[in-house]
Scaffold this motif. Structure first.
Motif, PDB file in Angstrom:
ATOM      1  N   VAL A 190       1.763 -10.403  -5.435  1.00  0.00           N
ATOM      2  CA  VAL A 190       0.452  -9.780  -5.228  1.00  0.00           C
ATOM      3  C   VAL A 190       0.062  -8.962  -6.453  1.00  0.00           C
ATOM      4  O   VAL A 190      -1.007  -9.174  -7.047  1.00  0.00           O
ATOM      5  N   ILE A 191       0.918  -8.039  -6.845  1.00  0.00           N
ATOM      6  CA  ILE A 191       0.587  -7.161  -7.981  1.00  0.00           C
ATOM      7  C   ILE A 191       0.657  -7.936  -9.290  1.00  0.00           C
ATOM      8  O   ILE A 191      -0.276  -7.898 -10.096  1.00  0.00           O
TER       9      ILE A 191
ATOM     10  N   THR B 181      -4.195  -3.386  -5.573  1.00  0.00           N
ATOM     11  CA  THR B 181      -3.057  -4.211  -5.147  1.00  0.00           C
ATOM     12  C   THR B 181      -1.863  -3.361  -4.739  1.00  0.00           C
ATOM     13  O   THR B 181      -1.168  -3.698  -3.782  1.00  0.00           O
ATOM     14  N   VAL B 182      -1.628  -2.257  -5.430  1.00  0.00           N
ATOM     15  CA  VAL B 182      -0.523  -1.372  -5.041  1.00  0.00           C
ATOM     16  C   VAL B 182      -0.793  -0.788  -3.654  1.00  0.00           C
ATOM     17  O   VAL B 182       0.112  -0.727  -2.810  1.00  0.00           O
ATOM     18  N   PHE B 183      -2.025  -0.387  -3.388  1.00  0.00           N
ATOM     19  CA  PHE B 183      -2.372   0.147  -2.071  1.00  0.00           C
ATOM     20  C   PHE B 183      -2.178  -0.905  -0.980  1.00  0.00           C
ATOM     21  O   PHE B 183      -1.624  -0.617   0.084  1.00  0.00           O
TER      22      PHE B 183
ATOM     23  N   VAL C 145      -0.118  -3.527  -1.092  1.00  0.00           N
ATOM     24  CA  VAL C 145       1.319  -3.785  -0.963  1.00  0.00           C
ATOM     25  C   VAL C 145       2.011  -2.653  -0.201  1.00  0.00           C
ATOM     26  O   VAL C 145       2.825  -2.910   0.695  1.00  0.00           O
ATOM     27  N   LEU C 146       1.707  -1.398  -0.534  1.00  0.00           N
ATOM     28  CA  LEU C 146       2.323  -0.276   0.181  1.00  0.00           C
ATOM     29  C   LEU C 146       1.933  -0.291   1.657  1.00  0.00           C
ATOM     30  O   LEU C 146       2.775  -0.043   2.529  1.00  0.00           O
ATOM     31  N   SER C 147       0.696  -0.599   1.940  1.00  0.00           N
ATOM     32  CA  SER C 147       0.252  -0.712   3.332  1.00  0.00           C
ATOM     33  C   SER C 147       0.954  -1.872   4.023  1.00  0.00           C
ATOM     34  O   SER C 147       1.241  -1.802   5.224  1.00  0.00           O
ATOM     35  N   GLY C 148       1.249  -2.926   3.278  1.00  0.00           N
ATOM     36  CA  GLY C 148       1.998  -4.059   3.821  1.00  0.00           C
ATOM     37  C   GLY C 148       3.399  -3.656   4.247  1.00  0.00           C
ATOM     38  O   GLY C 148       3.897  -4.109   5.279  1.00  0.00           O
ATOM     39  N   PHE C 149       4.041  -2.783   3.469  1.00  0.00           N
ATOM     40  CA  PHE C 149       5.368  -2.283   3.852  1.00  0.00           C
ATOM     41  C   PHE C 149       5.291  -1.509   5.167  1.00  0.00           C
ATOM     42  O   PHE C 149       6.133  -1.669   6.044  1.00  0.00           O
ATOM     43  N   VAL C 150       4.273  -0.676   5.289  1.00  0.00           N
ATOM     44  CA  VAL C 150       4.097   0.099   6.520  1.00  0.00           C
ATOM     45  C   VAL C 150       3.845  -0.837   7.707  1.00  0.00           C
ATOM     46  O   VAL C 150       4.417  -0.661   8.781  1.00  0.00           O
ATOM     47  N   ALA C 151       3.005  -1.835   7.507  1.00  0.00           N
ATOM     48  CA  ALA C 151       2.705  -2.789   8.589  1.00  0.00           C
ATOM     49  C   ALA C 151       3.959  -3.541   9.011  1.00  0.00           C
ATOM     50  O   ALA C 151       4.219  -3.704  10.208  1.00  0.00           O
ATOM     51  N   ARG C 152       4.765  -4.002   8.054  1.00  0.00           N
ATOM     52  CA  ARG C 152       5.999  -4.719   8.388  1.00  0.00           C
ATOM     53  C   ARG C 152       6.979  -3.805   9.125  1.00  0.00           C
ATOM     54  O   ARG C 152       7.644  -4.216  10.071  1.00  0.00           O
ATOM     55  N   TRP C 153       7.067  -2.547   8.676  1.00  0.00           N
ATOM     56  CA  TRP C 153       7.930  -1.593   9.365  1.00  0.00           C
ATOM     57  C   TRP C 153       7.460  -1.403  10.811  1.00  0.00           C
ATOM     58  O   TRP C 153       8.282  -1.377  11.726  1.00  0.00           O
TER      59      TRP C 153
END
Length: 158
Positions: A61-62, A132-134, A136-144
């Motif tokens: 992504v990034i 893209t960083v925002f 991706v970081l939100s993606g980590f939270v969603a997966r968690w």
């Protein structure tokens, strides 16, 4: 459709709404620049909807967006805005994403957007990198969050 799929779809929709809504809101704050690109909608589909896909990995992504955006800026600065240059920029961008193993389909449109709108090097940091960083970081939270829901599904309470 299973309840897990429905939960995952709802979480993907929620996070997509939040992330893209937040980036759109930043656009309206004033003179901070453009924070939202239409391409981020496609990135959100991958990051939140099919997060296990290699195309949704942070590196893709990034890295894919940054690489193709750089190519777009180079072509925007140093070549005429023409159909041949746009085609060449997209072809080079795709080639380099494949070579560097940073393939992200949404990023393939970056050279078109950047050349057509005449963006500068600042665009790489403020729009592409920050956005893209925002995501991706939100993606980590969603997966968690999805993992948390799935792990707690089978726990018994006394």
């Amino acid at each position: 459709m299973h309840s897990e799929q429905i939960k995952s779809a709802l979480i993907a929709g929620f996070f997509s709404t939040f992330v893209l809504g937040f980036l759109a809101w930043l656009n309206y704050l004033g003179d901070y620049g453009i924070w939202l690109m239409a391409l981020f909608g496609a990135a959100a589909v991958l990051v939140f909807g099919v997060s296990q896909s290699p195309l949704a990995m942070p590196k893709n992504v990034i890295g894919g967006h940054m690489l193709t955006a750089m190519i777009g800026v180079v072509f925007s600065y140093y070549s005429a805005d023409s159909a041949i240059m746009i085609g060449l920029a997209v072809g080079i961008a795709i080639t380099l994403m494949i070579i560097t193993k940073t393939i992200h389909p949404a990023a393939g449109a970056n050279p078109i957007l950047i050349i057509e709108s005449g963006q500068s090097w600042d665009f790489l940091i403020m729009q592409v990198l920050a956005g893209t960083v925002f995501i991706v970081l939100s993606g980590f939270v969603a997966r968690w969050f999805i993992q948390y829901l799935m792990d707690n599904k089978y726990k018994k309470t006394a």
